[in-house]
Design a protein around this motif. Structure first.
Motif: not given
Length: 408
Positions: A31-40
């Motif tokens: 149930g979370e928003v996930h931020v990848d290594g590129f900041g997306n």
């Protein structure tokens, strides 16, 4: 809430579709928003994906919001990435060439092309991607556009090359500039040049076809410019060619995996529309989109700054058990089927009706001509930012009850 996400942790279909679906399920459960290594910022639940895709004021489709100011935006003027109010004008004009009646009237031609392709396919079994699923929409779209037969092969090659282009990491200015330079000298510009020539030809010499319809479309005394027609045509090509081919390929695989559904459809063709919707839910031709924030905002309590890239996952939303009962089950009688495969809101796919007509019509012919089909090996998928499709669909064809060349 927010969690960080390594880009290496993001599985794609090439790592196995089952693994990808399992990963997406875990992301929804967190149930979370996930931020990848590129900041997306990646969003996964149906509610979050729906919210992002129906709010163009906050989550724009136009990459200009994140591109460096001096980098050419190759999608400028395309309806798919245009925000209101310009989007409304383009949409209403383009819709004049895509009326439901015009799309439904294509049914007999779909059947004719499908039958001809099966006549030429090898006996006993064949790769459906090579001999059927790509060829049928390619012929249809060339005829719709009024493209001369002599140009059809080169035309198709350009579209395939464009669909394979991977977007750069938009936070890496050097990568963005290199991608823009490549595009300016690549297949995109070549295709646009060809379409602009075709627009000029149709204005001078009107003829039947989608390009002629678009150059003649009028709204409040205004018409589309040639660059606007060419840009719309590129998007229609993407939706009407390889994405339709992907859906048809997915349908063949799913029906091979579920012989009971195949038998039910063969016995009762009225189930076909629902079956097509279930294929679209289970195997969208694009697994995810990109949106670009225009202001500081939040999703699921997670703050997202202006100028950020947001990635809504349609494949994940389509399997959200908060909306779909037993989402892992392929159910051709599922209803209602609120999948987000064709998008949501103002950017709902303009070619949705065309894709539905082509896939349902092709399956109808296949059921007449092939008593039973199976797939004789594990299917591999290819996945880019624009396309999720089977690489090969090696059909094994049964002719135990009737000759597939003689539908009678």
């Amino acid at each position: 809430m927010t969690s960080s996400l390594s880009t290496e942790d993001i599985p794609s279909a090439r790592f196995g579709l089952a693994d990808q679906l399992a990963w997406l399920r875990r992301m929804r459960e967190k149930g979370e928003v996930h931020v990848d290594g590129f900041g997306n910022h990646h969003v996964f639940s149906f509610a979050d994906v729906e919210r992002v895709t129906k709010d163009p004021a906050t989550f724009s489709s136009n990459p200009a919001h994140v591109l460096p100011a001096d980098v050419p935006n190759m999608t400028q003027g395309m309806m798919l990435v245009t925000d209101p109010p310009q989007h409304g004008k383009l949409r209403r004009l383009a819709a004049q060439a895509f009326t439901p009646r015009k799309m439904r009237d294509l049914g007999p031609r779909v059947a004719e092309i499908a039958g001809g392709l099966l006549d030429r396919a090898p006996e006993g079994g064949f790769d459906a991607v090579e001999h059927f699923t790509v060829e049928l929409p390619a012929v249809m779209i060339a005829e719709l556009f009024g493209i001369p037969a002599a140009d059809a092969g080169a035309f198709r090659t350009l579209v395939e090359q464009i669909m394979e282009i991977e977007p750069p990491n938009l936070t890496d200015e050097a990568a963005v500039r290199a991608a823009a330079d490549n595009a300016l000298g690549g297949p995109f510009l070549e295709l646009m040049g060809y379409l602009l020539q075709l627009c000029a030809r149709r204005r001078a010499e009107p003829a039947p076809g989608l390009i002629g319809d678009l150059v003649g479309a009028e709204l409040d005394g205004q018409r589309l410019t040639d660059p606007e027609v060419a840009s719309l045509a590129v998007q229609i090509l993407q939706a009407g060619h390889l994405t339709t081919a992907a859906v048809l390929g997915h349908a063949l695989v799913l029906l091979a995996e579920h012989p009971e559904a195949q038998a039910a459809l063969r016995a009762d063709r009225s189930l076909l529309p629902g079956a097509v919707e279930e294929v679209l839910r289970c195997r969208p031709p694009s697994t995810r989109l990109q949106r670009y924030t225009t202001v500081d905002t939040e999703v699921a309590g997670h703050p997202i700054p202006a100028g950020a890239v947001v990635v809504p996952w349609m494949l994940s939303a389509n399997y959200d058990d908060a909306v779909f009962a037993e989402p892992e089950r392929f159910d051709i009688r599922r209803g209602p089927n609120r999948h987000l495969t064709f998008g949501h809101g103002i950017h709902f796919c303009l070619g949705a009706m065309l894709a539905r007509v082509e896939v349902a019509g092709a399956l109808d012919v296949l059921f007449d001509r092939i008593p039973v089909w199976t797939v004789d090996e594990a299917v591999e998928y290819r996945e880019s930012h624009l396309l999720f499709a089977p690489k090969r669909v090696p059909l094994v064809v049964s002719t135990t009850t009737t000759d597939r060349r003689d539908p009678a």
